[in-house]
Design a protein around this motif. Structure first.
Motif, short mmCIF file in Angstrom:
data_model
loop_
_atom_site.label_atom_id
_atom_site.label_comp_id
_atom_site.label_asym_id
_atom_site.label_seq_id
_atom_site.Cartn_x
_atom_site.Cartn_y
_atom_site.Cartn_z
N ASP A 174 0.80 -1.22 0.00
CA ASP A 174 0.00 0.00 0.00
C ASP A 174 0.84 1.28 0.00
O ASP A 174 0.32 2.37 0.20
N HIS A 186 -0.25 4.15 -2.36
CA HIS A 186 -1.48 4.78 -1.85
C HIS A 186 -1.16 5.78 -0.76
O HIS A 186 -1.60 6.94 -0.82
N ARG A 187 -0.38 5.37 0.23
CA ARG A 187 -0.08 6.25 1.36
C ARG A 187 0.80 7.42 0.93
O ARG A 187 0.63 8.55 1.41
N TYR A 235 -4.55 2.12 -4.45
CA TYR A 235 -5.19 1.49 -3.29
C TYR A 235 -5.30 -0.01 -3.47
O TYR A 235 -5.71 -0.50 -4.53
N VAL A 236 -4.91 -0.74 -2.45
CA VAL A 236 -5.03 -2.20 -2.43
C VAL A 236 -6.05 -2.57 -1.36
O VAL A 236 -5.87 -2.24 -0.19
N LYS A 237 -7.11 -3.23 -1.74
CA LYS A 237 -8.18 -3.56 -0.82
C LYS A 237 -7.66 -4.37 0.36
O LYS A 237 -6.88 -5.31 0.19
N ASN A 238 -8.10 -3.99 1.57
CA ASN A 238 -7.67 -4.68 2.78
C ASN A 238 -8.79 -4.56 3.82
O ASN A 238 -9.77 -3.83 3.62
#
Length: 381
Positions: free
Chosen positions: A99, A102-103, A132-135
């Motif tokens: 991620d 994203h961050r 974004y990686v879904k978590n």
């Protein structure tokens, strides 16, 4: 020994890196609780632990350095921001945490927003969405709501209203933490419209919930929103009361950007508050003066001494590596050539270049070199 140290020592080698990586999640929660100093301690302890266990562990601390940069940004510490961002950028190239893009882009969006670079901030938010990686962690600040706030700062109320319509939000909905950011954004849309029906009730419910859960970070933003709404309606006494409550909460950890990023409306309110309490030696006066010092000054307010000292301040703010990159730019070298000469990556060159542009208050390489020559930072040979 801290809880983080105990956790890391208790786990075997296979889990140590996970424990270190988890520290930035702990720090995120501490920020939500309004405990910036605790968040900083958590991040620094994890960085120290990683350093003690070798380069493999250090590569996962890009998030931690980025967290330190954003804490420094909130406190207005430019030198600390630059140092932490550099470390984050270097480690981010090697991190295994999925991620990271994203961050990184979320942080860049906030920095661009603080600088008034609205279009660049929106682009960073789009990049953050792409990365974004879904978590399992819930999204507390949806990208679309963040973009709506940027649109409001741009004066593009129509776009913010379109977001609110698409989300189908209402000021009458029951307050809850997961929806807090969107409801606060809705309140700001209503503020921009001058439509206040139900807004006070919504903000009061959000504040009561935040306080009941000890989420001081949330309470601060809600109080500032309340202050702005009261100010817009001409209710100065209530605006001052909400502002004073916020100042009391932020003073221990010296929040700065939460006020400065609100722009002229909150600057005006703080200035009026200062005048109101100055005669009675209010305990927040020193802190209020510090906040006001961070707001941009009008051309008329800039003193001759500040103009004369500007060159020296810029030289002090540019790091040694940034000066090397700037001088290479002045020689006409391209990013690839600069990277080769300085034994760094092209990505790092771009990072330094963006930092230089920001500090010199320019938009690109040609303008940066021109301004550097004008101010005697570099010389053409």
């Amino acid at each position: 020994m801290s809880k983080l140290d105990l956790l890391i020592e208790a786990w075997d080698e296979g889990h140590r890196e996970f424990a270190i990586a988890s520290a930035f999640g702990v720090a995120d929660m501490q920020v939500i609780l309004g405990r910036l100093s605790d968040a900083e301690d958590s991040l620094r302890q994890a960085i120290q632990q990683a350093a003690a266990h070798g380069q493999e562990s250090e590569t996962i601390t890009a998030h931690h350095h980025l967290g330190l940069a954003m804490l420094a940004h909130e406190r207005g510490d430019d030198a600390a921001i630059a140092q932490a961002l550099q470390a984050a950028a270097d480690l981010g190239q090697r991190t295994t945490l999925v991620d990271w893009p994203h961050r990184w882009n979320l942080a860049q969006a906030r920095l661009k927003e603080s600088d008034g670079e609205w279009d660049a901030a929106l682009q960073c938010l789009d990049d953050a969405q792409t990365g974004y990686v879904k978590n399992p962690i819930p999204i507390l600040q949806p990208i679309a709501a963040h973009k709506a706030r940027v649109h409001l700062k741009q004066g593009r109320l129509d776009k913010a209203q379109a977001w609110a319509r698409e989300r189908g939000l209402s000021v009458k909905e029951e307050a809850n933490y997961l929806g807090e950011y969107e409801h606060l954004t809705l309140a700001r849309v209503r503020l921009a419209e001058g439509s206040f029906t139900g807004v006070h009730e919504l903000l009061s419910c959000l504040l009561a919930l935040a306080e009941s859960q000890n989420r001081t970070g949330s309470a601060i933003e809600i109080l500032l929103t309340q202050a702005l709404v009261h100010q817009a309606q001409g209710n100065k006494s209530q605006a001052f009361a909400a502002l004073e409550r916020a100042l009391t909460l932020t003073e221990p950890d010296c929040y700065i950007r939460v006020y400065v990023d609100e722009g002229e409306p909150i600057q005006s309110l703080i200035s009026e508050f200062r005048s109101k309490v100055a005669t009675r030696a209010h305990p927040l006066l020193g802190y209020v003066d510090r906040i006001l010092d961070f707001f941009p000054q009008s051309a008329e307010a800039i003193s001759l001494s500040k103009i004369q000292n500007r060159k020296s301040k810029i030289v002090e703010s540019l790091s040694e590596r940034e000066m090397e990159v700037l001088k290479a730019m002045a020689r006409g070298l391209r990013n690839k050539e600069i990277a080769s000469d300085l034994f760094i990556t092209e990505r790092t060159v771009k990072f330094h270049a963006n930092s230089i542009y920001q500090k010199l208050e320019v938009n690109g390489r040609t303008e940066a070199v021109s301004r550097a020559i004008q101010r005697g930072l570099v010389k053409l040979t």
